[in-house]
Scaffold this motif. Structure first.
Motif, PDB file in Angstrom:
ATOM      1  N   LEU A 132       0.837  -1.209   0.000  1.00 21.50           N
ATOM      2  CA  LEU A 132       0.000   0.000   0.000  1.00 21.50           C
ATOM      3  C   LEU A 132       0.866   1.251   0.000  1.00 21.50           C
ATOM      4  O   LEU A 132       0.527   2.244  -0.662  1.00 21.50           O
ATOM      5  CB  LEU A 132      -0.947  -0.006   1.202  1.00 21.50           C
ATOM      6  CG  LEU A 132      -2.002  -1.119   1.263  1.00 21.50           C
ATOM      7  CD1 LEU A 132      -2.953  -0.887   2.425  1.00 21.50           C
ATOM      8  CD2 LEU A 132      -2.781  -1.232  -0.035  1.00 21.50           C
ATOM      9  N   GLY A 172       1.822   2.221  -3.316  1.00 21.72           N
ATOM     10  CA  GLY A 172       0.725   2.616  -4.200  1.00 21.72           C
ATOM     11  C   GLY A 172       0.085   1.472  -4.949  1.00 21.72           C
ATOM     12  O   GLY A 172      -0.661   1.681  -5.906  1.00 21.72           O
ATOM     13  N   LYS A 173       0.341   0.232  -4.516  1.00 23.23           N
ATOM     14  CA  LYS A 173      -0.202  -0.948  -5.185  1.00 23.23           C
ATOM     15  C   LYS A 173      -1.514  -1.388  -4.535  1.00 23.23           C
ATOM     16  O   LYS A 173      -1.787  -1.095  -3.368  1.00 23.23           O
ATOM     17  CB  LYS A 173       0.801  -2.106  -5.112  1.00 23.23           C
ATOM     18  CG  LYS A 173       2.143  -1.827  -5.779  1.00 23.23           C
ATOM     19  CD  LYS A 173       2.061  -2.066  -7.264  1.00 23.23           C
ATOM     20  CE  LYS A 173       3.435  -2.019  -7.923  1.00 23.23           C
ATOM     21  NZ  LYS A 173       3.361  -2.286  -9.366  1.00 23.23           N
ATOM     22  N   GLN A 174      -2.309  -2.117  -5.310  1.00 20.37           N
ATOM     23  CA  GLN A 174      -3.522  -2.718  -4.765  1.00 20.37           C
ATOM     24  C   GLN A 174      -3.196  -4.110  -4.230  1.00 20.37           C
ATOM     25  O   GLN A 174      -2.275  -4.781  -4.714  1.00 20.37           O
ATOM     26  CB  GLN A 174      -4.597  -2.824  -5.862  1.00 20.37           C
ATOM     27  CG  GLN A 174      -5.098  -1.478  -6.358  1.00 20.37           C
ATOM     28  CD  GLN A 174      -6.000  -1.620  -7.581  1.00 20.37           C
ATOM     29  OE1 GLN A 174      -5.652  -2.284  -8.544  1.00 20.37           O
ATOM     30  NE2 GLN A 174      -7.151  -0.971  -7.548  1.00 20.37           N
ATOM     31  N   ARG A 200      -9.317   2.142   3.765  1.00 19.20           N
ATOM     32  CA  ARG A 200      -8.703   1.604   2.561  1.00 19.20           C
ATOM     33  C   ARG A 200      -9.116   0.151   2.308  1.00 19.20           C
ATOM     34  O   ARG A 200      -8.763  -0.434   1.298  1.00 19.20           O
ATOM     35  CB  ARG A 200      -7.176   1.699   2.662  1.00 19.20           C
ATOM     36  CG  ARG A 200      -6.673   3.142   2.622  1.00 19.20           C
ATOM     37  CD  ARG A 200      -5.160   3.216   2.556  1.00 19.20           C
ATOM     38  NE  ARG A 200      -4.539   2.902   3.828  1.00 19.20           N
ATOM     39  CZ  ARG A 200      -3.229   2.835   4.019  1.00 19.20           C
ATOM     40  NH1 ARG A 200      -2.404   3.052   2.997  1.00 19.20           N
ATOM     41  NH2 ARG A 200      -2.728   2.559   5.194  1.00 19.20           N
ATOM     42  N   VAL A 252     -12.492  -0.211  -7.298  1.00 21.97           N
ATOM     43  CA  VAL A 252     -11.275  -0.918  -7.708  1.00 21.97           C
ATOM     44  C   VAL A 252     -10.856  -0.469  -9.108  1.00 21.97           C
ATOM     45  O   VAL A 252      -9.679  -0.242  -9.376  1.00 21.97           O
ATOM     46  CB  VAL A 252     -11.501  -2.449  -7.674  1.00 21.97           C
ATOM     47  CG1 VAL A 252     -10.300  -3.191  -8.270  1.00 21.97           C
ATOM     48  CG2 VAL A 252     -11.747  -2.926  -6.252  1.00 21.97           C
ATOM     49  N   GLN A 298      -9.168   2.771  -9.019  1.00 19.41           N
ATOM     50  CA  GLN A 298      -8.048   2.772  -8.065  1.00 19.41           C
ATOM     51  C   GLN A 298      -8.331   3.736  -6.913  1.00 19.41           C
ATOM     52  O   GLN A 298      -7.465   4.476  -6.445  1.00 19.41           O
ATOM     53  CB  GLN A 298      -6.727   3.138  -8.743  1.00 19.41           C
ATOM     54  CG  GLN A 298      -6.195   2.065  -9.676  1.00 19.41           C
ATOM     55  CD  GLN A 298      -4.860   2.440 -10.276  1.00 19.41           C
ATOM     56  OE1 GLN A 298      -4.797   3.054 -11.318  1.00 19.41           O
ATOM     57  NE2 GLN A 298      -3.781   2.074  -9.606  1.00 19.41           N
ATOM     58  N   ASP A 299      -9.573   3.709  -6.458  1.00 14.67           N
ATOM     59  CA  ASP A 299     -10.004   4.582  -5.368  1.00 14.67           C
ATOM     60  C   ASP A 299      -9.272   4.222  -4.078  1.00 14.67           C
ATOM     61  O   ASP A 299      -8.972   3.055  -3.824  1.00 14.67           O
ATOM     62  CB  ASP A 299     -11.518   4.398  -5.175  1.00 14.67           C
ATOM     63  CG  ASP A 299     -12.148   5.556  -4.425  1.00 14.67           C
ATOM     64  OD1 ASP A 299     -11.645   5.884  -3.344  1.00 14.67           O
ATOM     65  OD2 ASP A 299     -13.137   6.116  -4.924  1.00 14.67           O
ATOM     66  N   ALA A 300      -9.019   5.220  -3.261  1.00 15.98           N
ATOM     67  CA  ALA A 300      -8.347   4.984  -1.969  1.00 15.98           C
ATOM     68  C   ALA A 300      -9.187   4.092  -1.062  1.00 15.98           C
ATOM     69  O   ALA A 300      -8.661   3.452  -0.148  1.00 15.98           O
ATOM     70  CB  ALA A 300      -8.069   6.313  -1.276  1.00 15.98           C
ATOM     71  N   GLN A 340      -8.122   0.022  -1.750  1.00 16.65           N
ATOM     72  CA  GLN A 340      -6.738  -0.380  -2.009  1.00 16.65           C
ATOM     73  C   GLN A 340      -6.493  -1.813  -1.565  1.00 16.65           C
ATOM     74  O   GLN A 340      -5.698  -2.527  -2.167  1.00 16.65           O
ATOM     75  CB  GLN A 340      -5.768   0.553  -1.268  1.00 16.65           C
ATOM     76  CG  GLN A 340      -5.591   1.916  -1.920  1.00 16.65           C
ATOM     77  CD  GLN A 340      -4.588   2.751  -1.155  1.00 16.65           C
ATOM     78  OE1 GLN A 340      -4.898   3.303  -0.108  1.00 16.65           O
ATOM     79  NE2 GLN A 340      -3.377   2.825  -1.665  1.00 16.65           N
TER      80      GLN A 340
END
Length: 816
Positions: free
Chosen positions: A322, A325-327, A352, A372, A375-377, A380
């Motif tokens: 996280l 910045g990855k899911q 998140r 998803v 790429q919404d916060a 995550q």
């Protein structure tokens, strides 16, 4: 001329080509939804698979009806993943699409009836029902089919409608309707001219004769000051006593302004998040080993004993992803497991965290899908069951498959009959994400892949805090029965242990992998037992509801006092399930607070959460349940786990029976003694000398693995062969048998060996359809594509045979 290939949600193994104009062709991309005509009158939602300029050779193309999205709803990676699932599991892309998309995205066409105004009609005699429909259409512009059914108070209305069409009085229209309804919340605030304190004071002075309106204004002013902005309508109404009328009056006067805003259905995490816990020396070492394995391999098996703290290691890995910045995708086999884990992960990651599984409403799942995709916060970290592999991840960094050995990851019906763990590994390869498989009792295939170097392997063999593994003992039921030391289904050893545990203010879990009161109600005079009329299986007695139920088709009938065969009143329950254990123990220990956790008690959306929360809070002393309480749940106060009868797990006609028995018993045993005090496990069995039970008591996974692999190698079962199972279903037994024999002979002619069957399964008739199985063993090193190509051709040949046209053939790859 431009064309698009469209995937439709139907079980046909091909895409369909439609014509589009040049502007549509330049706008459309793979993954867009389009509404397209299909057949004579149907309209389907399809997914664009390809844009090209090659017309089809065999048919004339139709034009699309409309484009439904501004941006693609499905990603290119998802389409590749769908294609792999369709190819590997021998199903159609349309079936994968139907499983992947939330139902609200599959817009449906709805038949609407309107007055026909384009052509003149001749006066003819109308029936009373026809006149009723026309009269309704004069008052309303259109009617749905259900409206007509309600109007005529009958289900079969198509004949009446067709008569009106023939008389040129009405026309049918197919229209698409959107199933997803955004959640709208009303917000209130004072009109701008009254927001100044002086203006508001003057207004309140004028309202001496309207005290309820004055109260509403005062509360709105205070809530607005506290929240620094607009106030939810519901919050304001909860704070005042006058109902909605005073508020409506203020809105009508323009004093209060109301605005509706779209909002997510996901509940916000309102507490402060906390830093993750520090790891023990063993956990830190495991974490470093996982990082080292990920540097070389994309898949790693994390073999950690129960209560070793695997989740805390997962949390550290999630934090790293996280922060980059990855899911992250966190998969669990059971919805029940998400209940406890959600609050645990929200404690670390707050809003998140998003949850996605079938117990959530279709609207909630649509919102998670969109979050998803954007790429919404808020999404995550996604937690859910096997269907989460279908979400539109944009930048996936890590997939955690917890309890990876669980067969609940396998989808059995309907198609696609995919395995969540295997599909996640392929998704990881497509997205360059790392995949961590976690389990205290790994699947033999996974452990074999790790042992041979295909996957990385990390072991964590000590419990967190150096707590000892539970003391596991076997109780010989033969000896206890002979010495008359049984109270119902409880041995004196187990009953004394329960009493001792409760006296120490600790909790007890009792495990029996069968729900209901008793599996059979037998007549003591003639020996017959009530059977399901639709299936070849005895009806299970559910005492609480006073019913006999079939666990295969859902048939239920009230319990009777008389035998249906001889009329005798001597009906006696044989065998036992969770309901009977609960009742027996309540009689033996009337002061104990006993609850049950099985499919019957956890049907509601939040039923799992309520039971688990009550047990965690100490409101339940003894929890009786099926395998759903054996998987990964963390109960700190459990001192004793009792297994009521382990033999039923071992004596099952399945080559995985011993593996699954070891896994299930080890997992349920792992619920005991998760704090400093060593837990105790008592396993009641008629055959305590069985090798698997002995291995469970010594926690000997390696011994079980070695023994089972030798058996699998000798008989040619996974991981040394792949399996494809063909199931034949038909209402006529002889037709079904003839079809399965024809297919088995065709397989033998094509592949020479590795064909088993046809064989009638233990339950040979379900929902009035007779069943037969044929099993094909595919060598692990064989070209699987060539094998499946031949299998696909055989299936098409079988379906083309006229005598077998009505036989249902189900193809299941990796069926067990």
């Amino acid at each position: 001329m431009y064309f698009i290939d469209v995937i439709l949600p139907i079980p046909i193994k091909q895409a369909f080509t439609y014509a589009v104009n040049v502007h549509e062709a330049h706008f459309l991309k793979p993954g867009h939804r389009v509404a397209v005509p299909f057949g004579k009158s149907k309209i389907y939602t399809g997914i664009v698979y390809r844009v090209h300029q090659t017309p089809p050779q065999m048919y004339e193309t139709k034009e699309i009806d409309q484009i439904l999205d501004e941006h693609p709803l499905v990603t290119q990676t998802q389409l590749k993943h769908w294609q792999w699932i369709a190819d590997y599991y021998l199903c159609s892309m349309g079936e994968v699409m139907r499983a992947a998309l939330p139902g609200a995205f599959l817009l449906e066409s709805e038949t609407i009836i309107r007055l026909q105004t384009e052509r003149p009609y001749t006066e003819v005699t109308l029936s009373a029902q026809e006149e009723l429909i026309l009269e309704a259409l004069e008052n309303r512009q259109q009617l749905h089919l259900n409206d007509v059914r309600n109007l005529l108070e009958k289900k079969q209305v198509l004949g009446v409608i067709q008569a009106l069409i023939d008389k040129n009085r009405v026309a049918l229209v197919e229209t698409l309707y959107e199933q997803y309804i955004p959640k709208m919340v009303s917000y209130l605030q004072l009109a701008p001219e009254f927001q100044e304190e002086a203006a508001l004071t003057a207004l309140l002075d004028e309202m001496q004769r309207a005290p309820k309106q004055k109260e509403v204004l005062m509360q709105l002013f205070m809530l607005s000051a506290r929240q620094s902005g607009a106030v939810k309508r519901q919050d304001l109404l909860s704070a005042v006593s006058g109902g909605t009328a005073p508020l409506k009056a203020l809105i009508d006067k323009g004093i209060v302004l109301q605005e509706k805003k779209q909002t997510d259905r996901k509940a916000l995490w309102e507490q402060e998040t906390a830093a993750s816990k520090g790891l023990s020396e063993a956990q830190q070492k495991a974490l470093e080993q996982i990082r080292a394995e990920f540097a070389e391999k994309s898949v790693c098996l994390f073999h950690g004993v129960t209560s070793s703290g695997k989740t805390e290691v997962y949390v550290k890995l999630i934090e790293e992803m996280l922060d980059a910045g990855k899911q992250v995708l966190y998969m669990l086999p059971e919805i029940a497991l998400t209940t406890q884990l959600i609050s645990r992960l929200q404690y670390y990651f707050g809003d998140r965290v998003a949850v996605y599984h079938s117990r959530y409403s279709v609207h909630e799942r649509v919102e998670v899908w969109n979050q998803v995709l954007r790429q919404d916060a808020k999404a995550q970290l996604v937690i859910g069951a096997r269907s989460t592999v279908f979400l539109p991840f944009q930048d996936l960094g890590l997939i955690i498959v917890d309890e990876e050995h669980e067969h609940s990851f396998k989808q059995y019906s309907p198609a696609p009959r995919y395995h969540g763990r295997d599909s996640a590994i392929v998704l990881g390869a497509l997205t360059q994400a790392k995949v961590l498989l976690g389990s205290a009792t790994p699947a033999l295939e996974s452990f074999h892949n790790a042992s041979t170097g295909k996957y990385g392997l990390v072991s964590l063999k000590e419990r967190f805090g150096k707590v000892l593994l539970p003391d596991t003992q076997l109780v010989d039921l033969r000896d206890k029965n002979r010495k008359k030391r049984m109270r119902g289904h409880f041995s004196d050893t187990l009953l004394e242990a329960i009493k001792e545990t409760l006296s120490e203010d600790k909790q007890v879990i009792l495990f029996k992998n069968r729900r209901g009161f008793a599996p059979i109600m037998e007549c003591m005079t003639c020996g017959s037992a009530p059977q399901c009329p639709n299936c070849d299986v005895s009806l299970t007695f559910h005492k609480a509801k006073g019913q006999l139920r079939c666990h295969y088709c859902g048939y239920a009938t009230p319990i009777t006092k008389h035998c249906g065969a001889c009329g005798s009143m001597s009906l006696d329950p044989k065998g036992f399930g969770t309901e009977q254990i609960q009742n027996e123990l309540q009689e033996l220990l009337p002061e104990a607070r006993i609850s049950r956790m099985d499919q019957d008690t956890t049907k509601g959306k939040h039923a799992h959460a309520k039971l688990i929360h009550a047990f965690e809070q100490g409101e339940i002393d003894v929890l009786v349940g099926t395998q759903m309480l054996a998987k990964g749940l963390d109960f700190r106060a459990v001192g004793l786990v009792g297994v009521m009868q382990a033999d039923t797990l071992l004596n099952f006609p399945d080559f995985r029976a011993h593996e699954r028995s070891f896994q299930l018993l080890s997992q349920v045993a792992g619920r005991a003694g998760r704090t400093k005090d060593r837990g105790k496990v008592l396993i009641q069995a008629y055959n305590p000398e069985h090798m698997i039970l002995q291995q469970v008591t010594t926690h000997d996974f390696d011994g079980m693995f070695k023994d089972e692999m030798e058996q699998r190698r000798h008989y040619g079962y996974p991981p040394f062969n792949r399996l494809i199972r063909f199931t034949f279903k038909h209402r006529n037994f002889e037709t079904m048998q003839n079809g399965s024999r024809w297919f088995a002979k065709a397989l033998e002619a094509q592949f020479n060996d590795g064909v088993l069957g046809p064989e009638i399964p233990p339950v040979g008739r379900i929902r009035n359809e007779y069943l037969s199985h044929v099993l094909l063993k595919v060598p692990i090193h064989a070209g699987i594509k060539a094998y499946k190509g031949k299998v696909g051709q055989l299936v098409r040949n079988f379906e083309a045979q006229k005598p077998f046209a009505r036989i249902k053939l189900v193809v299941d790859v990796d069926p067990y």
